[in-house]
Design a protein around this motif. Sequence first.
Motif, PDB file in Angstrom:
ATOM      1  N   CYS A  62     -14.098   6.961   8.877  1.00  0.00           N
ATOM      2  CA  CYS A  62     -13.149   7.235   7.613  1.00  0.00           C
ATOM      3  C   CYS A  62     -12.429   5.837   7.412  1.00  0.00           C
ATOM      4  O   CYS A  62     -12.297   5.173   6.372  1.00  0.00           O
ATOM      5  N   VAL A  63     -11.494   5.478   8.511  1.00  0.00           N
ATOM      6  CA  VAL A  63     -11.034   4.367   8.429  1.00  0.00           C
ATOM      7  C   VAL A  63     -11.569   2.840   8.182  1.00  0.00           C
ATOM      8  O   VAL A  63     -11.360   2.145   7.238  1.00  0.00           O
ATOM      9  N   ARG A  64     -12.742   2.694   8.869  1.00  0.00           N
ATOM     10  CA  ARG A  64     -13.740   1.717   8.330  1.00  0.00           C
ATOM     11  C   ARG A  64     -14.179   1.579   6.798  1.00  0.00           C
ATOM     12  O   ARG A  64     -14.078   0.642   6.132  1.00  0.00           O
ATOM     13  N   ALA A  65     -14.347   2.811   6.519  1.00  0.00           N
ATOM     14  CA  ALA A  65     -14.754   3.066   4.850  1.00  0.00           C
ATOM     15  C   ALA A  65     -13.724   2.430   4.002  1.00  0.00           C
ATOM     16  O   ALA A  65     -13.935   1.809   2.924  1.00  0.00           O
ATOM     17  N   LEU A  66     -12.509   2.873   4.452  1.00  0.00           N
ATOM     18  CA  LEU A  66     -11.337   2.456   3.616  1.00  0.00           C
ATOM     19  C   LEU A  66     -11.214   0.942   3.668  1.00  0.00           C
ATOM     20  O   LEU A  66     -10.217   0.436   2.707  1.00  0.00           O
ATOM     21  N   LEU A  67     -11.440   0.180   4.708  1.00  0.00           N
ATOM     22  CA  LEU A  67     -11.179  -1.155   4.910  1.00  0.00           C
ATOM     23  C   LEU A  67     -12.093  -1.873   4.236  1.00  0.00           C
ATOM     24  O   LEU A  67     -11.742  -3.081   3.817  1.00  0.00           O
ATOM     25  N   GLN A  73      -7.825  -5.725  -5.427  1.00  0.00           N
ATOM     26  CA  GLN A  73      -6.430  -5.635  -4.816  1.00  0.00           C
ATOM     27  C   GLN A  73      -6.081  -4.354  -4.494  1.00  0.00           C
ATOM     28  O   GLN A  73      -5.393  -3.403  -5.299  1.00  0.00           O
ATOM     29  N   TYR A  74      -5.961  -4.085  -3.178  1.00  0.00           N
ATOM     30  CA  TYR A  74      -5.396  -2.785  -2.475  1.00  0.00           C
ATOM     31  C   TYR A  74      -5.228  -3.163  -0.953  1.00  0.00           C
ATOM     32  O   TYR A  74      -5.560  -3.968  -0.433  1.00  0.00           O
ATOM     33  N   ASN A  92      -6.135   2.099  15.467  1.00  0.00           N
ATOM     34  CA  ASN A  92      -5.739   0.422  15.681  1.00  0.00           C
ATOM     35  C   ASN A  92      -6.986  -0.396  16.391  1.00  0.00           C
ATOM     36  O   ASN A  92      -7.075  -1.395  16.084  1.00  0.00           O
ATOM     37  N   LYS A  93      -7.903   0.517  16.928  1.00  0.00           N
ATOM     38  CA  LYS A  93      -8.858  -0.207  17.595  1.00  0.00           C
ATOM     39  C   LYS A  93      -9.931  -0.363  16.400  1.00  0.00           C
ATOM     40  O   LYS A  93     -10.458  -1.619  16.643  1.00  0.00           O
ATOM     41  N   THR A  94     -10.170   0.438  15.413  1.00  0.00           N
ATOM     42  CA  THR A  94     -10.789   0.349  14.410  1.00  0.00           C
ATOM     43  C   THR A  94     -10.381  -0.857  13.408  1.00  0.00           C
ATOM     44  O   THR A  94     -11.401  -1.683  12.960  1.00  0.00           O
ATOM     45  N   THR A 101      -6.691  -7.170   7.595  1.00  0.00           N
ATOM     46  CA  THR A 101      -5.112  -7.786   7.334  1.00  0.00           C
ATOM     47  C   THR A 101      -4.640  -6.897   6.039  1.00  0.00           C
ATOM     48  O   THR A 101      -3.375  -6.895   5.777  1.00  0.00           O
ATOM     49  N   HIS A 102      -5.357  -6.231   5.389  1.00  0.00           N
ATOM     50  CA  HIS A 102      -4.898  -5.540   4.207  1.00  0.00           C
ATOM     51  C   HIS A 102      -4.456  -4.102   4.658  1.00  0.00           C
ATOM     52  O   HIS A 102      -4.758  -3.161   3.914  1.00  0.00           O
ATOM     53  N   VAL A 103      -3.957  -3.766   5.840  1.00  0.00           N
ATOM     54  CA  VAL A 103      -3.635  -2.417   6.414  1.00  0.00           C
ATOM     55  C   VAL A 103      -2.507  -2.378   7.127  1.00  0.00           C
ATOM     56  O   VAL A 103      -2.028  -3.268   7.686  1.00  0.00           O
ATOM     57  N   GLN A 104      -1.672  -1.232   6.849  1.00  0.00           N
ATOM     58  CA  GLN A 104      -0.461  -1.190   7.619  1.00  0.00           C
ATOM     59  C   GLN A 104      -0.448   0.163   8.269  1.00  0.00           C
ATOM     60  O   GLN A 104      -0.870   1.108   7.749  1.00  0.00           O
ATOM     61  N   VAL A 105      -0.246   0.275   9.595  1.00  0.00           N
ATOM     62  CA  VAL A 105      -0.188   1.560  10.208  1.00  0.00           C
ATOM     63  C   VAL A 105       1.412   1.752  10.756  1.00  0.00           C
ATOM     64  O   VAL A 105       2.084   0.919  11.443  1.00  0.00           O
ATOM     65  N   ASN A 106       1.720   2.864  10.608  1.00  0.00           N
ATOM     66  CA  ASN A 106       3.140   3.158  10.876  1.00  0.00           C
ATOM     67  C   ASN A 106       3.201   4.672  11.533  1.00  0.00           C
ATOM     68  O   ASN A 106       2.640   5.479  10.962  1.00  0.00           O
ATOM     69  N   PRO A 107       4.207   4.972  12.208  1.00  0.00           N
ATOM     70  CA  PRO A 107       4.314   6.305  12.800  1.00  0.00           C
ATOM     71  C   PRO A 107       5.213   7.191  11.671  1.00  0.00           C
ATOM     72  O   PRO A 107       5.973   6.462  11.011  1.00  0.00           O
ATOM     73  N   LEU A 108       5.216   8.281  11.705  1.00  0.00           N
ATOM     74  CA  LEU A 108       5.815   9.281  10.887  1.00  0.00           C
ATOM     75  C   LEU A 108       7.337   9.141  11.587  1.00  0.00           C
ATOM     76  O   LEU A 108       7.539   9.617  12.444  1.00  0.00           O
TER      77      LEU A 108
END
Length: 419
Positions: A62-67, A73-74, A92-94, A101-108
């Motif tokens: 799922c994450v790979r497909a979104l990357l 521009q997204y 994070n491993k994916t 570089t066009h991704v942010q990962v944050n905890p809730l």
Amino acid sequence: MNVLAIALFGILTAFVVLQIFYILAFVSSMNLPSPKTIQDELLPKAAVILSLRGADPFLAACVRALLYQNYPQYNLHIVVDSQEDPAWNIVNKTIQQAQATHVQVNPLIARHNTCSLKGSALVQAIKALDDSYQVVAFIDADVIAHPTWLRELVIPLMDERIGATTGNRWYITQSGQWGSLVRYLWNTVAVVFMCTQQAPWGGSIAMRLSVLRQSGLLEKWTQSISVDAPILGALQAMGLNVKFVPTVMMPNREECNLARCLRFITRQLLSTRLYNPQWLLIVAQVFTSTLAVVLTIVLLLIALSKGNIGTALGIAGGFASYILAIAVQLVFVEQVVRRVIRARGESTTPFSALMMAKTLVAIPLTQLVYAVTVVSAILTQKVEWRGISYQIKGPWNIRLIEYQPYELSRQPIDTNISL
């Protein structure tokens, strides 16, 4: 007995005919012409938001497909329930493997006790967006987006009369588990109904950021157990439409047992009870058709017990005709959806003879499950989702009872099983 049997067949026939009208409307929406292509420089900057609690079976895919979306521009914004969550390391491993570089990962962090955790995650992510973003798309972790998924959702939003674009989930079961088959059949009916009623599905949806902010949905989401259910009403209040995009029907290849299936359907129907103004009509249709099915089976058993073979054969033939009519409708809808999926280059596994036989048996079973889960949804005052319990006192009176991070022990051993 014969008069009652004829009356029951009349009721079942009426429901088959009613379903035909829904199916024809659904097929018509699936055959709409593809949207016009738009040059990259004219496409607005978009944010894709994925909220996670627990590691769904195909999360890495799922994450790979979104990357790798075919969109100029997204940015991908992922909100994970906590850093202890098993999804945190997978995500994070994916990302590291893709060197994205066009991704942010944050905890809730901004967790509200008056709504679902998903609602809290989406509100947190949206409030962090700056004004350079014009479009926001949401996706669930049980969906693997094809490369043009985002583009197909965004292009129709160029029409300012459209407030949201949406697809829907389509289950593709391969194991033949009874839970998977019942969920597939129930979801088929739900998808047809949702598409004809312009009901959005939060697992694959896009909206303009300005509309999202003006609609009051952020406030509603902090008081709701559901994210997608309040969208239609909020947009209609603004004079905007929801557009179903047939090319973003999203296949789900996860499996589930009957117990998980019952919990899943009950949660879906609870949302319908709380937020859908047509709830009483749905209840009436479900109970009337289910009662007709149950009474038909009872009459068949009575006829057999009394040795009325002719009557029994008539009842059995009528009931078999009803099941076959539903099966024909199912095949028709299935082929339409599979054509869309195959057009994207994705595989679809044909039903085996055993699977088809089990599906015929699963049709009346699904009818009974539908009635049972409607009753459960009516009585439910507390619902559990991925280890968190919510107290339900009303549509906008939700209480998260106690928060705890998602436990690794909750992950199914079978990696294809839905959470």
